[in-house]
Design a protein around this motif. Structure first.
Motif, PDB file in Angstrom:
ATOM      1  N   LEU A 196      -0.067   5.721   7.138  1.00 46.84           N
ATOM      2  CA  LEU A 196      -0.192   4.269   6.998  1.00 46.84           C
ATOM      3  C   LEU A 196       0.390   3.581   8.222  1.00 46.84           C
ATOM      4  N   GLY A 197       1.509   4.095   8.705  1.00 49.84           N
ATOM      5  CA  GLY A 197       2.121   3.523   9.898  1.00 49.84           C
ATOM      6  C   GLY A 197       1.172   3.543  11.084  1.00 49.84           C
ATOM      7  N   ALA A 198       0.453   4.653  11.255  1.00 45.26           N
ATOM      8  CA  ALA A 198      -0.503   4.744  12.359  1.00 45.26           C
ATOM      9  C   ALA A 198      -1.620   3.724  12.198  1.00 45.26           C
ATOM     10  N   ALA A 199      -2.069   3.530  10.958  1.00 48.41           N
ATOM     11  CA  ALA A 199      -3.144   2.561  10.704  1.00 48.41           C
ATOM     12  C   ALA A 199      -2.678   1.130  10.960  1.00 48.41           C
TER      13      ALA A 199
ATOM     14  N   ASN B 225       7.601   3.757  12.759  1.00 47.97           N
ATOM     15  CA  ASN B 225       8.576   4.364  11.847  1.00 47.97           C
ATOM     16  C   ASN B 225       8.522   3.607  10.521  1.00 47.97           C
ATOM     17  N   LEU B 226       7.649   4.074   9.625  1.00 44.53           N
ATOM     18  CA  LEU B 226       7.355   3.324   8.399  1.00 44.53           C
ATOM     19  C   LEU B 226       7.691   4.152   7.158  1.00 44.53           C
TER      20      LEU B 226
ATOM     21  N   VAL C  26      -7.353  -6.421  -1.468  1.00 40.92           N
ATOM     22  CA  VAL C  26      -8.098  -5.242  -1.915  1.00 40.92           C
ATOM     23  C   VAL C  26      -8.116  -4.182  -0.824  1.00 40.92           C
ATOM     24  N   GLU C  27      -8.341  -4.579   0.406  1.00 38.46           N
ATOM     25  CA  GLU C  27      -8.334  -3.614   1.508  1.00 38.46           C
ATOM     26  C   GLU C  27      -6.953  -2.991   1.686  1.00 38.46           C
ATOM     27  N   GLY C  28      -5.906  -3.775   1.431  1.00 36.91           N
ATOM     28  CA  GLY C  28      -4.549  -3.229   1.503  1.00 36.91           C
ATOM     29  C   GLY C  28      -4.320  -2.144   0.465  1.00 36.91           C
ATOM     30  N   ILE C  29      -4.824  -2.366  -0.761  1.00 38.69           N
ATOM     31  CA  ILE C  29      -4.734  -1.357  -1.817  1.00 38.69           C
ATOM     32  C   ILE C  29      -5.435  -0.076  -1.382  1.00 38.69           C
ATOM     33  N   ARG C  30      -6.636  -0.204  -0.878  1.00 32.51           N
ATOM     34  CA  ARG C  30      -7.436   0.959  -0.488  1.00 32.51           C
ATOM     35  C   ARG C  30      -6.838   1.674   0.724  1.00 32.51           C
ATOM     36  N   LEU C  31      -6.308   0.918   1.668  1.00 30.87           N
ATOM     37  CA  LEU C  31      -5.695   1.529   2.845  1.00 30.87           C
ATOM     38  C   LEU C  31      -4.481   2.367   2.463  1.00 30.87           C
ATOM     39  N   LEU C  32      -3.634   1.844   1.605  1.00 27.77           N
ATOM     40  CA  LEU C  32      -2.460   2.587   1.147  1.00 27.77           C
ATOM     41  C   LEU C  32      -2.879   3.850   0.404  1.00 27.77           C
TER      42      LEU C  32
ATOM     43  N   ARG D 269      -5.751   5.616   0.611  1.00 25.23           N
ATOM     44  CA  ARG D 269      -6.405   6.668   1.388  1.00 25.23           C
ATOM     45  C   ARG D 269      -5.523   7.254   2.493  1.00 25.23           C
ATOM     46  N   THR D 270      -4.435   6.552   2.854  1.00 30.82           N
ATOM     47  CA  THR D 270      -3.546   7.101   3.880  1.00 30.82           C
ATOM     48  C   THR D 270      -2.344   7.826   3.301  1.00 30.82           C
ATOM     49  N   GLU D 271      -1.828   7.366   2.147  1.00 30.38           N
ATOM     50  CA  GLU D 271      -0.591   7.944   1.618  1.00 30.38           C
ATOM     51  C   GLU D 271      -0.700   8.456   0.185  1.00 30.38           C
ATOM     52  N   GLY D 272      -1.881   8.311  -0.428  1.00 35.36           N
ATOM     53  CA  GLY D 272      -2.039   8.810  -1.791  1.00 35.36           C
ATOM     54  C   GLY D 272      -1.262   8.027  -2.830  1.00 35.36           C
ATOM     55  N   VAL D 273      -0.988   6.762  -2.544  1.00 30.90           N
ATOM     56  CA  VAL D 273      -0.275   5.880  -3.475  1.00 30.90           C
ATOM     57  C   VAL D 273      -1.237   4.771  -3.893  1.00 30.90           C
ATOM     58  N   PHE D 274      -1.483   4.663  -5.191  1.00 32.05           N
ATOM     59  CA  PHE D 274      -2.381   3.635  -5.723  1.00 32.05           C
ATOM     60  C   PHE D 274      -1.527   2.487  -6.246  1.00 32.05           C
ATOM     61  N   ALA D 275      -1.547   1.385  -5.528  1.00 37.30           N
ATOM     62  CA  ALA D 275      -0.714   0.225  -5.870  1.00 37.30           C
ATOM     63  C   ALA D 275      -1.526  -0.829  -6.597  1.00 37.30           C
ATOM     64  N   GLU D 276      -0.845  -1.631  -7.381  1.00 36.90           N
ATOM     65  CA  GLU D 276      -1.485  -2.801  -7.970  1.00 36.90           C
ATOM     66  C   GLU D 276      -1.684  -3.854  -6.887  1.00 36.90           C
ATOM     67  N   THR D 277      -2.185  -4.996  -7.270  1.00 32.81           N
ATOM     68  CA  THR D 277      -2.510  -6.030  -6.287  1.00 32.81           C
ATOM     69  C   THR D 277      -1.302  -6.486  -5.476  1.00 32.81           C
ATOM     70  N   ALA D 278      -0.109  -6.498  -6.083  1.00 30.30           N
ATOM     71  CA  ALA D 278       1.080  -6.897  -5.316  1.00 30.30           C
ATOM     72  C   ALA D 278       1.315  -5.956  -4.141  1.00 30.30           C
ATOM     73  N   GLY D 279       1.048  -4.657  -4.345  1.00 24.34           N
ATOM     74  CA  GLY D 279       1.174  -3.698  -3.250  1.00 24.34           C
ATOM     75  C   GLY D 279       0.145  -3.955  -2.168  1.00 24.34           C
ATOM     76  N   GLY D 280      -1.074  -4.343  -2.582  1.00 19.91           N
ATOM     77  CA  GLY D 280      -2.089  -4.706  -1.600  1.00 19.91           C
ATOM     78  C   GLY D 280      -1.670  -5.908  -0.775  1.00 19.91           C
ATOM     79  N   VAL D 281      -1.005  -6.863  -1.426  1.00 24.66           N
ATOM     80  CA  VAL D 281      -0.476  -8.026  -0.713  1.00 24.66           C
ATOM     81  C   VAL D 281       0.553  -7.588   0.325  1.00 24.66           C
ATOM     82  N   THR D 282       1.451  -6.680  -0.061  1.00 27.47           N
ATOM     83  CA  THR D 282       2.492  -6.226   0.859  1.00 27.47           C
ATOM     84  C   THR D 282       1.894  -5.523   2.070  1.00 27.47           C
TER      85      THR D 282
END
Length: 422
Positions: free
Chosen positions: A98-101, A106-107, A342-348, A350-363
């Motif tokens: 995710l950091g690379a994306a 250092n993430l 939504v793209e934030g949810i999908r990016l997290l 597909r890069t780290e295997g963590v499925f977040a709710e919408t708040a995670g997508g916001v972050t």
């Protein structure tokens, strides 16, 4: 007369190192009780402490949940002896892909989806329940945008308490079901969260044995979020990160993570190194980000319109204190539109295997924006708070993801599908 007034002053309660309730505006102190507003200026109250000696060794010897920090929380000495959901000590993940994306070298991800009801709300509810029991309450209650509803209903069931939970009628069905399953009283209210919150405040005044975790016992409840800051510092090897990005709803989580970092520094548990705090909001409910951008100290309420319903608080109680924290530390508050959520949810995912709710997508999406705008340093060690599980907000990605292809049961069909994908 209030329930706690009948029980006596703070000397009647065992709330650990908690000394008093202190006004965040004028500093006036009042004895520990089920109060949330200053009698002198009506400012919000928070817990003030007299900490004893707390060492790294004493924390590390504690249980593998938030009660390892019980000597830093407003909870009784016997908190572990009562049935509770035992939240906390969730994963801190090194997020290199995710950091690379995002362009961050250092993430880390603080993944709070691993809590008992799959959000950070289990932390704050556990502290609120412990304090409510000591203060003499009998029923656990809340107004909620979803995650808190789950946590209150589950914690009450585990403790053998009754619960009363109020939610907006428009809440995601997954969060309705994952609250109702615990068997408490669940009331869907016509209106948004701010309407539900006003109703809860009225009910708290009418039912003196009902502990509304984020209303009449809010000062204690809010302290549970400090444990996120404590865990991040401990899991990093007893040091503070340089940057942290926190989703903002009421704003309490961000201010308490900041408080947790500060308390660890003052107690000598970590070196008090500088850090920056960033807030993340969805554009459809971004009153704090708007105030920050315009240089204001006052938050103008808005009517929420976003898929990030767990952050959809149009009149955030801690908004001004979020502004204080991010400005003091050199951070910022930003916002992103729903399509980027939504793209934030999908990016997290597909890069780290963590499925977040919408708040995670916001972050995640806000972090991307902060890097691109030069507000967040890509070379500084950064922690993102992922505070809830994507299974709670499946509607956000429904229609966005699905099978790559539907094929007959033959290897040739699979080969063709793979070739088409390439």
């Amino acid at each position: 007369m209030s329930l706690t007034a009948e029980l006596g002053t703070s000397t009647a309660f065992d709330l650990g190192p908690a000394r008093a309730l202190s006004c965040r505006e004028c500093g006036h102190e009042t004895p520990l009780a089920a109060e949330f507003a200053c009698t002198q200026c009506f400012g919000p109250l928070e817990v003030a402490y007299d900490f004893g000696t707390v060492t790294r060794a004493s924390i590390e010897a504690g249980p593998r949940n938030i009660w390892r920090y019980r000597h830093l929380l407003p909870v009784p000495a016997d908190v572990q002896e009562h049935p509770n959901t035992e939240p906390g000590l969730t994963r801190l993940i090194k997020a290199d892909r995710l950091g690379a994306a995002l362009g961050i070298r250092n993430l880390w991800i603080k993944d709070d989806t691993g809590n008992p009801t799959h959000s950070f709300k289990d932390r704050v509810v556990a502290v609120a329940l412990a304090a409510a029991r000591e203060l003499g309450f009998k029923v656990l209650c809340c107004p909620s945008t979803g995650n808190l509803a789950n946590a209150v209903a589950a914690a009450a069931a585990r403790a053998g308490w009754d619960s009363v939970v109020l939610i907006p009628a428009s809440l995601e069905q997954a969060k309705v079901l994952t609250t109702a399953v615990y068997g408490g009283t669940l009331l869907a209210v016509d209106g948004n969260y701010d309407d539900v919150n006003r109703l809860a405040t009225e009910l708290a005044a009418e039912h003196e044995d009902w502990a509304f975790v984020n209303v009449n016992v809010r000062p204690y409840y809010a302290e549970g979020s400090k444990t996120l800051g404590f865990e991040i510092a401990e899991q990093l090897g007893w040091r503070l990160p340089e940057q942290v990005v926190v989703p903002v709803a009421s704003g309490s989580q961000l201010t308490k993570v900041d408080k947790g970092f500060a308390e660890f520094g003052k107690l000598g548990l970590v070196e008090p190194t500088p850090y920056k705090v960033f807030g993340a909001q969805a554009t459809g409910c971004s009153p704090v980000a708007k105030a920050f951008a315009e240089g204001h100290d006052v938050i103008t309420p808005v009517r929420p319109d976003t898929i990030a319903r767990s952050l959809a608080i149009g009149n955030p109680a801690d908004g001004p204190y979020v502004l204080d924290a991010v400005r003091r530390t050199g951070g910022a508050v930003e916002h992103v539109p729903d399509e980027e959520v939504v793209e934030g949810i999908r990016l997290l995912a597909r890069t780290e295997g963590v499925f977040a709710e919408t708040a995670g997508g916001v972050t995640v999406a806000t972090t991307k924006k902060l890097v691109e705008s030069g507000q967040l340093d890509p070379d500084a060690e950064t922690v993102l708070l992922i505070t809830g599980d994507g299974l709670k907000t499946l509607d956000a990605v429904s229609g966005q993801v699905g099978p790559t292809a539907t094929v007959p049961a033959s290897s040739a069909a699979v080969r063709n599908a793979l070739a088409d994908r390439d």
